[in-house]
Design a protein around this motif. Structure first.
Motif, PDB file in Angstrom:
ATOM      1  N   ARG A 102     -44.766  -2.424 -13.403  1.00 23.03           N
ATOM      2  CA  ARG A 102     -45.695  -3.142 -14.278  1.00 23.03           C
ATOM      3  C   ARG A 102     -44.952  -4.348 -14.847  1.00 23.03           C
ATOM      4  O   ARG A 102     -43.741  -4.263 -15.121  1.00 23.03           O
ATOM      5  CB  ARG A 102     -46.140  -2.247 -15.434  1.00 23.03           C
ATOM      6  N   ALA A 103     -45.667  -5.446 -15.069  1.00 25.70           N
ATOM      7  CA  ALA A 103     -44.999  -6.655 -15.569  1.00 25.70           C
ATOM      8  C   ALA A 103     -44.230  -6.353 -16.856  1.00 25.70           C
ATOM      9  O   ALA A 103     -43.092  -6.805 -17.034  1.00 25.70           O
ATOM     10  CB  ALA A 103     -46.033  -7.751 -15.810  1.00 25.70           C
ATOM     11  N   GLN A 104     -44.838  -5.560 -17.737  1.00 23.28           N
ATOM     12  CA  GLN A 104     -44.184  -5.320 -19.029  1.00 23.28           C
ATOM     13  C   GLN A 104     -42.850  -4.576 -18.886  1.00 23.28           C
ATOM     14  O   GLN A 104     -42.046  -4.558 -19.804  1.00 23.28           O
ATOM     15  CB  GLN A 104     -45.110  -4.607 -20.025  1.00 23.28           C
ATOM     16  N   ASP A 105     -42.633  -3.945 -17.728  1.00 22.93           N
ATOM     17  CA  ASP A 105     -41.380  -3.198 -17.546  1.00 22.93           C
ATOM     18  C   ASP A 105     -40.282  -4.056 -16.920  1.00 22.93           C
ATOM     19  O   ASP A 105     -39.160  -3.581 -16.724  1.00 22.93           O
ATOM     20  CB  ASP A 105     -41.632  -1.975 -16.653  1.00 22.93           C
ATOM     21  N   ALA A 106     -40.613  -5.304 -16.559  1.00 20.81           N
ATOM     22  CA  ALA A 106     -39.610  -6.165 -15.922  1.00 20.81           C
ATOM     23  C   ALA A 106     -38.681  -6.733 -16.991  1.00 20.81           C
ATOM     24  O   ALA A 106     -39.006  -7.725 -17.642  1.00 20.81           O
ATOM     25  CB  ALA A 106     -40.298  -7.282 -15.141  1.00 20.81           C
ATOM     26  N   LYS A 107     -37.544  -6.073 -17.160  1.00 15.77           N
ATOM     27  CA  LYS A 107     -36.565  -6.519 -18.159  1.00 15.77           C
ATOM     28  C   LYS A 107     -35.256  -6.797 -17.423  1.00 15.77           C
ATOM     29  O   LYS A 107     -34.916  -6.063 -16.484  1.00 15.77           O
ATOM     30  CB  LYS A 107     -36.356  -5.425 -19.202  1.00 15.77           C
ATOM     31  N   PRO A 108     -34.523  -7.848 -17.849  1.00 19.90           N
ATOM     32  CA  PRO A 108     -33.330  -8.233 -17.077  1.00 19.90           C
ATOM     33  C   PRO A 108     -32.374  -7.065 -16.798  1.00 19.90           C
ATOM     34  O   PRO A 108     -31.912  -6.905 -15.674  1.00 19.90           O
ATOM     35  CB  PRO A 108     -32.677  -9.304 -17.963  1.00 19.90           C
ATOM     36  N   ALA A 109     -32.110  -6.218 -17.805  1.00 22.74           N
ATOM     37  CA  ALA A 109     -31.127  -5.139 -17.595  1.00 22.74           C
ATOM     38  C   ALA A 109     -31.622  -4.147 -16.534  1.00 22.74           C
ATOM     39  O   ALA A 109     -30.840  -3.672 -15.698  1.00 22.74           O
ATOM     40  CB  ALA A 109     -30.872  -4.404 -18.913  1.00 22.74           C
ATOM     41  N   VAL A 110     -32.927  -3.874 -16.544  1.00 22.08           N
ATOM     42  CA  VAL A 110     -33.491  -2.919 -15.579  1.00 22.08           C
ATOM     43  C   VAL A 110     -33.457  -3.535 -14.182  1.00 22.08           C
ATOM     44  O   VAL A 110     -33.032  -2.905 -13.201  1.00 22.08           O
ATOM     45  CB  VAL A 110     -34.953  -2.564 -15.964  1.00 22.08           C
ATOM     46  N   LEU A 111     -33.879  -4.800 -14.089  1.00 24.08           N
ATOM     47  CA  LEU A 111     -33.943  -5.468 -12.789  1.00 24.08           C
ATOM     48  C   LEU A 111     -32.549  -5.591 -12.165  1.00 24.08           C
ATOM     49  O   LEU A 111     -32.365  -5.352 -10.968  1.00 24.08           O
ATOM     50  CB  LEU A 111     -34.580  -6.854 -12.950  1.00 24.08           C
ATOM     51  N   PHE A 123     -39.799   3.491  -0.232  1.00 23.94           N
ATOM     52  CA  PHE A 123     -40.773   2.891  -1.148  1.00 23.94           C
ATOM     53  C   PHE A 123     -41.077   3.944  -2.217  1.00 23.94           C
ATOM     54  O   PHE A 123     -41.622   5.009  -1.909  1.00 23.94           O
ATOM     55  CB  PHE A 123     -42.045   2.497  -0.388  1.00 23.94           C
ATOM     56  N   PHE A 124     -40.665   3.667  -3.447  1.00 21.58           N
ATOM     57  CA  PHE A 124     -41.018   4.567  -4.540  1.00 21.58           C
ATOM     58  C   PHE A 124     -42.478   4.281  -4.895  1.00 21.58           C
ATOM     59  O   PHE A 124     -42.791   3.249  -5.478  1.00 21.58           O
ATOM     60  CB  PHE A 124     -40.109   4.354  -5.748  1.00 21.58           C
ATOM     61  N   GLY A 125     -43.357   5.207  -4.513  1.00 22.64           N
ATOM     62  CA  GLY A 125     -44.793   4.976  -4.664  1.00 22.64           C
ATOM     63  C   GLY A 125     -45.318   5.235  -6.062  1.00 22.64           C
ATOM     64  O   GLY A 125     -46.508   5.077  -6.300  1.00 22.64           O
ATOM     65  N   ASP A 126     -44.447   5.612  -6.975  1.00 21.45           N
ATOM     66  CA  ASP A 126     -44.898   5.887  -8.352  1.00 21.45           C
ATOM     67  C   ASP A 126     -45.725   4.725  -8.870  1.00 21.45           C
ATOM     68  O   ASP A 126     -45.432   3.571  -8.577  1.00 21.45           O
ATOM     69  CB  ASP A 126     -43.708   6.022  -9.313  1.00 21.45           C
ATOM     70  N   ASP A 127     -46.703   5.063  -9.706  1.00 21.62           N
ATOM     71  CA  ASP A 127     -47.518   3.997 -10.278  1.00 21.62           C
ATOM     72  C   ASP A 127     -46.627   3.031 -11.040  1.00 21.62           C
ATOM     73  O   ASP A 127     -46.845   1.836 -11.036  1.00 21.62           O
ATOM     74  CB  ASP A 127     -48.581   4.605 -11.186  1.00 21.62           C
ATOM     75  N   THR A 128     -45.641   3.565 -11.701  1.00 22.14           N
ATOM     76  CA  THR A 128     -44.679   2.687 -12.344  1.00 22.14           C
ATOM     77  C   THR A 128     -43.317   3.367 -12.374  1.00 22.14           C
ATOM     78  O   THR A 128     -43.037   4.188 -13.226  1.00 22.14           O
ATOM     79  CB  THR A 128     -45.140   2.243 -13.748  1.00 22.14           C
ATOM     80  N   PHE A 129     -42.489   2.994 -11.394  1.00 19.78           N
ATOM     81  CA  PHE A 129     -41.160   3.589 -11.248  1.00 19.78           C
ATOM     82  C   PHE A 129     -40.313   3.348 -12.495  1.00 19.78           C
ATOM     83  O   PHE A 129     -39.516   4.183 -12.904  1.00 19.78           O
ATOM     84  CB  PHE A 129     -40.489   2.966 -10.018  1.00 19.78           C
TER      85      PHE A 129
END
Ligand code: B12
Ligand code: SF4
Length: 459
Positions: free
Chosen positions: A276-285, A242-248
């Motif tokens: 974070r929702a704003q970081d959910a991008k298709p290429a990253v996911l 589990f990457f516990g970072d606030d925002t991996f």
């Protein structure tokens, strides 16, 4: 010097929760050992979950310094540990640190004579400085004044606070956490997953979250450093991370680069992270899933636009649904988290929240009460949020276990607690997503859409 780190016991059965080796101690140990100090760790939840185990450890090890971490919810137990050390007959100083006391250093030393020092913010370097200032012999005030980010009692009896060092931006320079201080067997027996931290801080500024202040600027470990540590924990026997970072994935290029590094090394280890929702991008996911990610945790918090604006979440309910769909379309599970009793919540908005969750269809959902934590705007200015905190020192007792520590202008604390229970009960019920419930959803959602609580959800 001999340093003993103690992980606080819980005021309830700990084996209903996740239990992970506390990395704060492991990071500090790396630096303390490099400076020639000896480090031991005692994890009270695994040692009977009482203070009884502490006496023999203190008598055997005779530490010079005992360090105790806490979040707001474990502060009460941390204070019990400090008292036990002072009553043990062992001549040890007690230092507190972590995400709770960082915001209350003066209050902590003024109200609690058993605590000698508080170290603020990241403490890898400052605890080494403290050890140099303390021993051998009595701690001199002049020496203590040279320690960064330290609160201590002066000879005159007041509390002095030294300025903290600027946060280290090149995070790799901190090295890897020293997991050799842990007896890993009970952790491995309890959970196949462990925490790895690859960043500090968060670019967001949510007003209920103390990271907002503690985090200041986000700092990142490099992909090679991250994957080296993944290999290390795999060798130690953990089967998932589990990457516990606030925002991996706050830096999308880095998230993609870490994923590429995992694949290049052929590392077959499932993992999950906060996002974070704003970081959910298709290429990253997509990159994350191909590299072994199986789930992301996302804080939705509220379905009310005005509330999300008030708490500076930086998202709207419709945008969150879009992002949730991207996560699930990428083949990842969604863990969605909500605040129950957020400003403006009523019976109506909470019933609508459950419908929203039916639409969302996450694999896991958590329902948290609004906990006003020191260091946050919600704690400092509750009236701005329509919140009342009857006991300002709520973290010095365990009342929060039984009753939410605040009420809002629209809900009593009992109503909030009942809603949390109801949310869990409904979410876990086999009927929650039953076709007949979903069939009524259009009507229900159109009602709450037209009531203006949230704007229409596309699709
Ligand atoms: C992993 C984790 C957990 C794990 C295990 C914690 C553990 N034993 O390590 C689990 C899942 C059990 C957990 C549970 C909870 N957690 Co938690 N958790 C985290 C998380 C994601 C990572 C912690 C970590 O390892 N950080 C890495 C280390 C290196 O950083 P650090 O802990 O801050 O330590 C540094 C400094 O703070 C300082 N320091 C810390 N401790 C000490 C002690 C001494 C003596 C000294 C000198 C210095 C020092 O030096 C360290 C090195 O620089 C953090 C988020 C975060 N970004 O840190 C939340 C976080 C700590 N959790 C939080 C919360 C709220 C909870 C829960 C209450 C959640 C819930 N509603 O149930 C419970 C409480 C459990 C309990 N009673 O202790 C909050 C605490 C907020 C607050 N102000 O109190 C955080 C900050 C998340 C957030 N952004 O809000 N958590
Ligand atoms: S995104 Fe998460 S970690 Fe970052 S400030 Fe908001 S709640 Fe805190």
């Amino acid at each position: 010097m001999r340093v003993l780190f103690v992980n606080p016991h819980y005021p309830h059965d700990p084996f209903t929760l996740l239990l992970h080796p506390p990395l704060c101690y492991a990071y500090m140990s790396t630096h303390l050992k490099a400076a020639g100090h000896e480090v031991r760790h005692a994890d009270l939840p695994f040692l009977g979950n009482t203070l009884d185990a502490l006496g023999p450890i203190l008598a055997d090890y005779r530490p010079d310094l005992v360090g105790v971490t806490s979040v707001a919810q474990s502060y009460c137990q941390a204070l019990e540990i400090a008292a036990a050390v002072k009553n043990s007959g062992v001549d040890a100083k007690v230092v507190f640190g972590g995400p709770h006391v960082t915001f209350l250093p003066t209050e902590c030393l003024t109200r609690h004579a058993d605590v000698d020092y508080v170290l603020l913010y990241d403490a890898e370097q400052s605890i080494v400085e403290l050890c140099a200032a303390i021993g051998p012999g009595r701690a001199e005030e002049a020496a203590l004044r040279k320690v960064s980010g330290l609160a201590f009692r002066t000879d005159a009896g007041s509390v002095a606070l030294t300025p903290p060092a600027p946060p280290l931006m090149a995070l790799d320079e901190l090295g890897r956490p020293d997991r050799s201080i842990f007896d890993l067997a009970p952790y491995l027996a309890y959970d196949y997953e462990t925490v790895v931290m690859t960043a500090r801080g968060c670019p967001s500024r949510c007003t209920f979250c103390s990271t907002t202040i503690a985090g200041r600027k986000p700092r990142w470990n490099s992909p090679v450093h991250v994957v080296d540590e993944m290999e290390e924990v795999a060798e130690l026997g953990f089967q998932s991370i589990f990457f516990g970072d606030d925002t991996f994935s706050g830096d999308p290029k880095r998230a993609i680069a870490i994923s590429a590094e995992i694949r290049a090394r052929g590392l077959d280890l499932p993992w999950t992270s906060n996002m974070r929702a704003q970081d959910a991008k298709p290429a990253v996911l997509e990159a994350m899933r191909e590299a072994g990610a199986y789930r992301v945790f996302m804080g939705f918090e509220s379905i009310q636009k005005a509330t999300l604006r008030l708490i500076k979440k930086g998202a709207t309910p419709e945008r969150m649904i879009e992002k949730a769909r991207l996560v699930m379309d990428a083949g990842l599970e969604l863990h969605a988290s909500f605040i129950i009793g957020a400003p403006g919540d009523t019976d109506e908005t909470l019933a609508a929240t459950l419908d929203y969750i039916r639409l969302l269809n996450p694999t896991v959902a958590t329902f948290n009460v609004m906990e006003p934590r020191p260091g946050t705007d919600v704690f400092s200015r509750p009236e701005q949020y329509g919140i009342e905190i009857p006991d300002r020192y709520w973290y010095e007792s365990t009342g929060w276990l039984y009753e939410p520590v605040c009420r809002t202008t629209t809900l009593t604390s009992t109503q909030i607690r009942d809603w949390v229970d109801q949310c869990y009960m409904e979410f876990c019920s086999p009927d929650f997503r039953a076709p007949e419930r979903l069939a009524t959803l259009d009507d229900a959602t159109s009602q709450w859409r037209s009531s203006g609580l949230v704007e229409p959800v596309a699709g």
